[in-house]
Design a protein around this motif. Structure first.
Motif, mmCIF file in Angstrom:
data_model
loop_
_atom_site.group_PDB
_atom_site.id
_atom_site.type_symbol
_atom_site.label_atom_id
_atom_site.label_comp_id
_atom_site.label_asym_id
_atom_site.label_seq_id
_atom_site.Cartn_x
_atom_site.Cartn_y
_atom_site.Cartn_z
ATOM 1 N N TYR A 1 -2.346 -4.964 2.401
ATOM 2 C CA TYR A 1 -1.899 -3.874 1.535
ATOM 3 C C TYR A 1 -0.714 -4.254 0.646
ATOM 4 O O TYR A 1 -0.510 -3.643 -0.401
ATOM 5 C CB TYR A 1 -1.530 -2.639 2.380
ATOM 6 C CG TYR A 1 -1.688 -1.344 1.606
ATOM 7 C CD1 TYR A 1 -2.907 -0.681 1.581
ATOM 8 C CD2 TYR A 1 -0.639 -0.808 0.873
ATOM 9 C CE1 TYR A 1 -3.074 0.490 0.851
ATOM 10 C CE2 TYR A 1 -0.791 0.354 0.134
ATOM 11 C CZ TYR A 1 -2.019 0.997 0.129
ATOM 12 O OH TYR A 1 -2.174 2.138 -0.609
ATOM 13 N N ARG A 2 0.024 -5.255 1.055
ATOM 14 C CA ARG A 2 1.215 -5.634 0.288
ATOM 15 C C ARG A 2 0.896 -5.928 -1.177
ATOM 16 O O ARG A 2 1.644 -5.479 -2.072
ATOM 17 C CB ARG A 2 1.892 -6.834 0.960
ATOM 18 C CG ARG A 2 3.263 -7.162 0.381
ATOM 19 C CD ARG A 2 4.019 -8.101 1.317
ATOM 20 N NE ARG A 2 3.282 -9.327 1.559
ATOM 21 C CZ ARG A 2 3.061 -9.851 2.768
ATOM 22 N NH1 ARG A 2 3.532 -9.269 3.849
ATOM 23 N NH2 ARG A 2 2.394 -10.981 2.899
ATOM 24 N N PRO A 3 -0.199 -6.631 -1.505
ATOM 25 C CA PRO A 3 -0.493 -6.873 -2.926
ATOM 26 C C PRO A 3 -0.756 -5.591 -3.712
ATOM 27 O O PRO A 3 -0.524 -5.559 -4.928
ATOM 28 C CB PRO A 3 -1.747 -7.766 -2.877
ATOM 29 C CG PRO A 3 -1.709 -8.407 -1.536
ATOM 30 C CD PRO A 3 -1.125 -7.383 -0.619
ATOM 31 N N VAL A 4 -1.255 -4.562 -3.040
ATOM 32 C CA VAL A 4 -1.496 -3.286 -3.724
ATOM 33 C C VAL A 4 -0.166 -2.686 -4.172
ATOM 34 O O VAL A 4 -0.017 -2.226 -5.310
ATOM 35 C CB VAL A 4 -2.257 -2.310 -2.802
ATOM 36 C CG1 VAL A 4 -2.441 -0.954 -3.478
ATOM 37 C CG2 VAL A 4 -3.607 -2.893 -2.398
ATOM 38 N N VAL A 5 0.812 -2.707 -3.274
ATOM 39 C CA VAL A 5 2.139 -2.177 -3.601
ATOM 40 C C VAL A 5 2.786 -3.021 -4.697
ATOM 41 O O VAL A 5 3.333 -2.485 -5.677
ATOM 42 C CB VAL A 5 3.033 -2.139 -2.351
ATOM 43 C CG1 VAL A 5 4.440 -1.667 -2.707
ATOM 44 C CG2 VAL A 5 2.422 -1.220 -1.284
ATOM 45 N N GLU A 6 2.706 -4.342 -4.548
ATOM 46 C CA GLU A 6 3.341 -5.238 -5.511
ATOM 47 C C GLU A 6 2.713 -5.145 -6.895
ATOM 48 O O GLU A 6 3.365 -5.445 -7.900
ATOM 49 C CB GLU A 6 3.273 -6.673 -4.992
ATOM 50 C CG GLU A 6 4.129 -6.909 -3.746
ATOM 51 C CD GLU A 6 3.903 -8.275 -3.116
ATOM 52 O OE1 GLU A 6 2.914 -8.952 -3.519
ATOM 53 O OE2 GLU A 6 4.680 -8.663 -2.222
ATOM 54 N N SER A 7 1.470 -4.704 -6.955
ATOM 55 C CA SER A 7 0.787 -4.602 -8.252
ATOM 56 C C SER A 7 1.338 -3.471 -9.112
ATOM 57 O O SER A 7 1.119 -3.463 -10.341
ATOM 58 C CB SER A 7 -0.710 -4.374 -8.034
ATOM 59 O OG SER A 7 -0.957 -3.032 -7.598
ATOM 60 N N GLY A 8 2.007 -2.498 -8.492
ATOM 61 C CA GLY A 8 2.483 -1.338 -9.229
ATOM 62 C C GLY A 8 1.418 -0.284 -9.461
ATOM 63 O O GLY A 8 1.661 0.712 -10.150
ATOM 64 N N ALA A 9 0.233 -0.472 -8.872
ATOM 65 C CA ALA A 9 -0.868 0.490 -9.065
ATOM 66 C C ALA A 9 -0.656 1.772 -8.284
ATOM 67 O O ALA A 9 -1.279 2.797 -8.591
ATOM 68 C CB ALA A 9 -2.191 -0.149 -8.662
ATOM 69 N N VAL A 10 0.191 1.735 -7.255
ATOM 70 C CA VAL A 10 0.464 2.904 -6.426
ATOM 71 C C VAL A 10 1.974 3.098 -6.338
ATOM 72 O O VAL A 10 2.752 2.155 -6.542
ATOM 73 C CB VAL A 10 -0.136 2.761 -5.013
ATOM 74 C CG1 VAL A 10 -1.635 2.494 -5.082
ATOM 75 C CG2 VAL A 10 0.568 1.648 -4.219
ATOM 76 N N ALA A 11 2.382 4.315 -6.034
ATOM 77 C CA ALA A 11 3.793 4.620 -5.772
ATOM 78 C C ALA A 11 3.967 4.849 -4.281
ATOM 79 O O ALA A 11 3.112 5.469 -3.647
ATOM 80 C CB ALA A 11 4.213 5.870 -6.545
#
Length: 480
Positions: free
Chosen positions: A399-409
């Motif tokens: 999940y870390r790449p999802v957060v790092e992508s900026g796609a989610v808050a």
């Protein structure tokens, strides 16, 4: 002289595999090119009839007990694998298992397991344990049922539709291997390689969601060669991209009891363990939503995690009629989605204004629909849920790449969640570029409604059958 037609045995060890490979039309396409035997759990008479209406050879996959020595070896292999892998999820599970040892007897048992695994928590030790487990499984087997069946059927390929549910499929898959029959499996979810246990047994071929999973698999399991891993996408997302599953907003809102003129805030819950205290979080969000008069106010729709059978939201359902809790159509037996659940989830995503969850796969699905996502990164106010921690979920490797992508808050408090929710309702497209980039990087061109066709094409090719014509429309099960 008649030409030999290859046979594939598809093993469906859990209810979700029916959604992925039956409702999606994947196995119908397989059956159009080769002979097919379906070995499946049978959650209900209705679903048993559905399988029998679509496939000529359907057999029940019944659990078969194994000897204690075999199961203990697998437990040790799983613990050693987790300790060697030592991912964030593995570390979290280690702490939880320690905390669950609450009596002297349980603490002793836990200590013995840990002491036994430490010297084996390396690649060489795990290879040794795998050889021991495979030998014990063969020589201490408790049945010849699948050996005799496969000697009769002589399949060209045995496909386990979910590697993570292998305990129910292992007797069939290992029987195939003992007879020299090629085996394949589908890596069930994007977090499985770093947050679940060892793949037992190993397979001749693996089908995976995306290139990231392929790279992880090749790194963790060094004996697997690149040509043994195929990227197909996952059929569970196919329903989102098929027009026959779309409902108008009015029809959808009528189905779930919502007001079509007001925005829908969609909250999807997680597992009861580790999402302790989640009803408190949901009620806090309901209070926030009720106060957003400038937006209608919005209405909160909660999809309870289908596998959560604890009833922990029952009190909230009684006390808070302002929260929509549509029934999630799953069979409790074998945790099986019914065909109509695919349309329900697809349209919930389509008609939501914003989605909220705690590090769920639903975040990816919301991004597919370009919907704002707010993740819960704080613990239930006023509750001590140690050793669990909502904030820690966002450090997990998948999940870390999802957060790092900026796609989610990610909201670190209730007050921050309110701010992020207001921002999402005011500017729903603010993170759209990051979402598109994340989807492109994670899935490439596989979000096209045809992952099931690619799976079918891959399986038939592995079995030595003719092309399935991947890309043509699949037969799907629609029950809106």
């Amino acid at each position: 002289m008649s030409k030999h037609v290859p046979r594939i045995v598809a093993v469906l060890p859990r209810g979700e595999t029916l959604r992925n490979f039956v409702y999606s039309g994947t196995l119908d396409q397989v059956a159009g090119s080769v002979d097919l035997t379906v070995m499946s759990v049978l959650p209900s008479a209705e679903l048993s009839a559905l399988l029998s209406s679509r496939f000529d050879d359907v057999r029940e996959l019944a659990p078969i007990a194994e000897r204690v020595a075999v199961t203990r070896l697998r437990e040790l292999l799983d613990v050693a694998h987790g300790r060697w892998l030592w991912s964030e999820a593995a570390q979290s599970r280690w702490r939880v298992r320690d905390s669950e040892a609450t009596t002297p007897a349980l603490r002793l048992k836990r200590m013995v397991k840990k002491a036994a695994c430490y010297p084996l928590a390396n690649r060489a030790g795990i290879r040794l344990l795998e050889r021991a487990e495979r030998a014990a499984s063969k020589w201490l087997r408790t049945t010849r049922e699948y050996l005799e069946l496969f000697e009769t059927l002589r399949p060209s390929l045995v496909f386990n539709a979910s590697h993570v549910h292998s305990p129910h499929a292992i007797q069939a898959t290992q029987a195939a291997q003992w007879l020299g029959i090629p085996t394949a499996t589908f890596i069930f979810s994007w977090d499985n390689l770093t947050s679940q246990g060892r793949i037992i047994p190993s397979y001749d071929h693996y089908l995976v969601w995306n290139d990231d999973l392929r790279a992880q698999l090749l790194d963790i399991y060094r004996s697997v060669r690149p040509e043994q891993v195929s990227v197909t996408g996952t059929p569970q997302f196919d329903f989102h991209f098929r027009p026959e599953f779309r409902l108008t907003r009015e029809d959808f809102c009528r189905k779930v009891g919502a007001d079509p003129s007001r925005p829908i805030v969609f909250y999807s819950t997680g597992m009861a363990n580790p999402m302790f205290g989640e009803p408190r979080i949901v009620e806090g969000i309901a209070d926030i939503v009720a106060g957003l008069d400038q937006f209608g106010p919005p209405q909160l729709l909660v999809r309870v995690y289908p596998k959560d059978r604890t009833g922990r939201f029952d009190d909230l359902k009684q006390r808070r009629p302002d929260i929509l809790f549509p029934e999630v159509p799953w069979e409790p037996a074998w945790l099986t989605p019914k065909p109509e659940d695919s349309a329900l989830l697809t349209n919930t995503l389509r008609h939501a204004a914003v989605g909220i969850n705690a590090a769920s796969t639903i975040s990816l699905e919301l991004c597919m629909f370009a919907k704002p996502v707010v993740n819960v990164g704080y613990n239930p106010p006023g509750m001590n849920i140690w050793p669990w921690d909502y904030g820690r979920f966002y450090t997990f490797e998948h999940y870390r790449p999802v957060v790092e992508s900026g796609a989610v808050a990610v909201a670190r408090s209730e007050s921050q969640l309110r701010e992020m929710l207001v921002d999402a309702l005011r500017a729903p497209d603010a993170r759209a570029p990051q979402q598109r980039a994340l989807m492109s990087r994670m899935f490439g061109s596989t979000l096209d409604g045809q992952s099931g066709a690619r799976v079918a094409e891959c399986l038939v090719a592995l079995a030595g059958g003719p092309s399935t014509g991947a890309g043509r429309p699949l037969r799907t099960e629609i029950a809106c």
